[in-house]
Design an enzyme around this catalytic site. Structure first.
Site, mmCIF file in Angstrom:
data_model
loop_
_atom_site.group_PDB
_atom_site.id
_atom_site.type_symbol
_atom_site.label_atom_id
_atom_site.label_comp_id
_atom_site.label_asym_id
_atom_site.label_seq_id
_atom_site.Cartn_x
_atom_site.Cartn_y
_atom_site.Cartn_z
ATOM 1 N N ASP A 23 39.361 42.160 47.731
ATOM 2 C CA ASP A 23 39.233 42.879 46.460
ATOM 3 C C ASP A 23 39.080 44.388 46.684
ATOM 4 O OD1 ASP A 23 39.100 43.116 43.729
ATOM 5 O OD2 ASP A 23 36.988 42.554 43.567
ATOM 6 N N TRP A 28 40.561 51.561 45.255
ATOM 7 C CA TRP A 28 40.830 52.361 46.460
ATOM 8 C C TRP A 28 41.930 53.369 46.166
ATOM 9 C CZ3 TRP A 28 45.054 53.102 49.745
ATOM 10 C CH2 TRP A 28 44.777 53.609 51.020
ATOM 11 N N HIS A 40 47.688 48.126 46.782
ATOM 12 C CA HIS A 40 48.148 46.812 47.243
ATOM 13 C C HIS A 40 48.989 46.961 48.509
ATOM 14 C CE1 HIS A 40 46.476 45.158 43.689
ATOM 15 N NE2 HIS A 40 47.397 45.605 42.855
ATOM 16 N N LEU A 134 46.199 29.651 64.807
ATOM 17 C CA LEU A 134 45.528 29.907 63.527
ATOM 18 C C LEU A 134 46.308 29.316 62.347
ATOM 19 C CD1 LEU A 134 43.383 31.568 61.818
ATOM 20 C CD2 LEU A 134 45.059 33.420 61.827
HETATM 21 C C1 IPE Z 1 39.917 38.102 42.676
HETATM 22 O O1 IPE Z 1 39.889 39.454 42.405
HETATM 23 C C2 IPE Z 1 41.309 37.657 42.981
HETATM 24 C C3 IPE Z 1 41.883 38.179 44.204
HETATM 25 C C4 IPE Z 1 41.323 38.935 45.086
HETATM 26 C C5 IPE Z 1 43.235 37.775 44.442
HETATM 27 P P1 IPE Z 1 39.941 40.031 40.915
HETATM 28 O O2 IPE Z 1 39.881 41.493 41.055
HETATM 29 O O3 IPE Z 1 41.075 39.451 40.173
HETATM 30 O O4 IPE Z 1 38.575 39.440 40.310
HETATM 31 P P2 IPE Z 1 37.705 39.950 39.078
HETATM 32 O O5 IPE Z 1 38.623 40.035 37.904
HETATM 33 O O6 IPE Z 1 37.144 41.278 39.438
HETATM 34 O O7 IPE Z 1 36.637 38.919 38.935
HETATM 35 C C1 IPE Z 2 42.540 42.963 44.903
HETATM 36 O O1 IPE Z 2 42.414 44.228 44.419
HETATM 37 C C2 IPE Z 2 43.939 42.434 44.866
HETATM 38 C C3 IPE Z 2 44.201 41.512 43.762
HETATM 39 C C4 IPE Z 2 43.330 41.039 42.911
HETATM 40 C C5 IPE Z 2 45.567 41.066 43.579
HETATM 41 P P1 IPE Z 2 42.337 44.574 42.878
HETATM 42 O O2 IPE Z 2 43.702 44.830 42.391
HETATM 43 O O3 IPE Z 2 41.561 43.547 42.141
HETATM 44 O O4 IPE Z 2 41.511 45.947 42.916
HETATM 45 P P2 IPE Z 2 40.340 46.396 41.983
HETATM 46 O O5 IPE Z 2 39.311 45.310 41.964
HETATM 47 O O6 IPE Z 2 40.942 46.609 40.634
HETATM 48 O O7 IPE Z 2 39.830 47.635 42.611
HETATM 49 MG MG MG Z 3 39.607 43.312 41.732
#
Ligand code: IPE
Ligand code: IPE
Ligand code: MG
Length: 254
Positions: A23, A28, A40, A134
């Site tokens: 996450d 970032w 991403h 792995l």
């Molecule tokens: C959880 O992160 C899903 C992934 C990392 C793929 P999210 O960013 O979607 O979760 P919430 O919405 O903050 O709970």
């Molecule tokens: C995690 O990063 C990746 C996915 C959930 C796909 P986020 O896209 O949720 O990044 P934040 O949480 O908005 O910073």
């Molecule tokens: Mg997120």
């Protein structure tokens, strides 16, 4: 130094299965004045680094939460960008996976993916299936509630068809119907970027996992951070409902 950290890890007590909620990509990027896809894109570097680090250590299973069922509700541009990044990356990484004896698995509702993406994924699974090192499990279009509902539905179908007797249903039966039926439960679950929640990830399988949270955003997460989490894990006492005294008597050396 990563080497010093590795020296602090007890190789005999590695977590067999590590699961990570990757996450913080969006924040970032935004902190750098960039758009979310830039985050991403850089998150992929962390995936490479962590997969390599896990394989070097001898971790047997690594599950990465890459895209949740709920993530389909993000703005279309982000969903499309992220999906093609994920599928392209997986395809391009197949030679490296093979070189490192890594077997790829995917869990999630793949019916939600566009046909071309599902086909590419299936090819990648096929191309790595002989690998014995792995096991890399990508959770893609995955959510635990989807998985549980799906399992219940399939159990219902099999009961109706007379393939299982409902009286005999136990935990093992349910586990066989989950998308993780081939994997042991995660022993360590890591979530990056300072969020303290599970977000619909492996709700059943994480029952006794040790949870580790770090403020580091996923694009900054590197092998060293993984090693720190493993050292933290190794300093915990896992009790599984028993008393600390019982655990010490069972394994007096640890
Ligand atoms: C959880 O992160 C899903 C992934 C990392 C793929 P999210 O960013 O979607 O979760 P919430 O919405 O903050 O709970
Ligand atoms: C995690 O990063 C990746 C996915 C959930 C796909 P986020 O896209 O949720 O990044 P934040 O949480 O908005 O910073
Ligand atoms: Mg997120």
């Amino acid at each position: 130094m990563p080497e010093d950290l590795v020296a602090g890890i007890d190789k005999a007590r590695l977590p067999k299965h590590i699961a990570i909620i990757m996450d913080g990509n969006g924040r970032w990027a935004q902190e750098k004045g960039q758009d979310r896809l830039y985050g991403h894109f850089h998150g992929v570097e962390s995936v490479r680094n962590i997969v390599e680090g896990a394989a070097e250590l001898g971790i047997q299973y690594l599950t990465l939460y890459a895209f949740s069922t709920e993530n389909w509700d993000r703005p279309q541009q982000e969903v499309e960008g992220l999906m093609s990044l994920l599928v392209d990356t997986i395809r391009k990484e197949v030679p490296t996976l093979n070189k490192n004896n890594i077997r790829l698995h995917v869990i999630g509702d793949l019916n939600m993916l566009p046909d071309f993406a599902r086909m590419e994924l299936e090819e990648s699974l096929e191309m790595t299936k002989a690998n014995t090192g792995l096991n890399l499990v990508m959770a893609l279009s995955y959510s635990s509630r989807w998985e549980l509902v799906n399992a219940v539905k399939n159990i219902g179908i099999d009961v109706k068809a007379g393939r299982i007797n409902p009286e005999t249903i136990n935990q093992e039966t349910l586990e066989q119907y989950l998308s993780t039926s081939d994997f042991p439960d995660p022993e360590l679950m890591i979530r990056t970027s300072g969020e303290y929640r599970i977000s619909n990830f492996l709700l059943y399988q994480l029952a006794y996992a040790e949870l580790y949270f770090t403020d580091t955003r996923w694009p900054d997460f590197r092998k060293e951070n993984l090693y720190e989490a493993i050292i933290d894990f190794q300093n915990r006492e896992r009790r599984f409902g028993k008393t600390g005294q019982q655990i010490k008597e069972e394994s007096p050396l640890t």
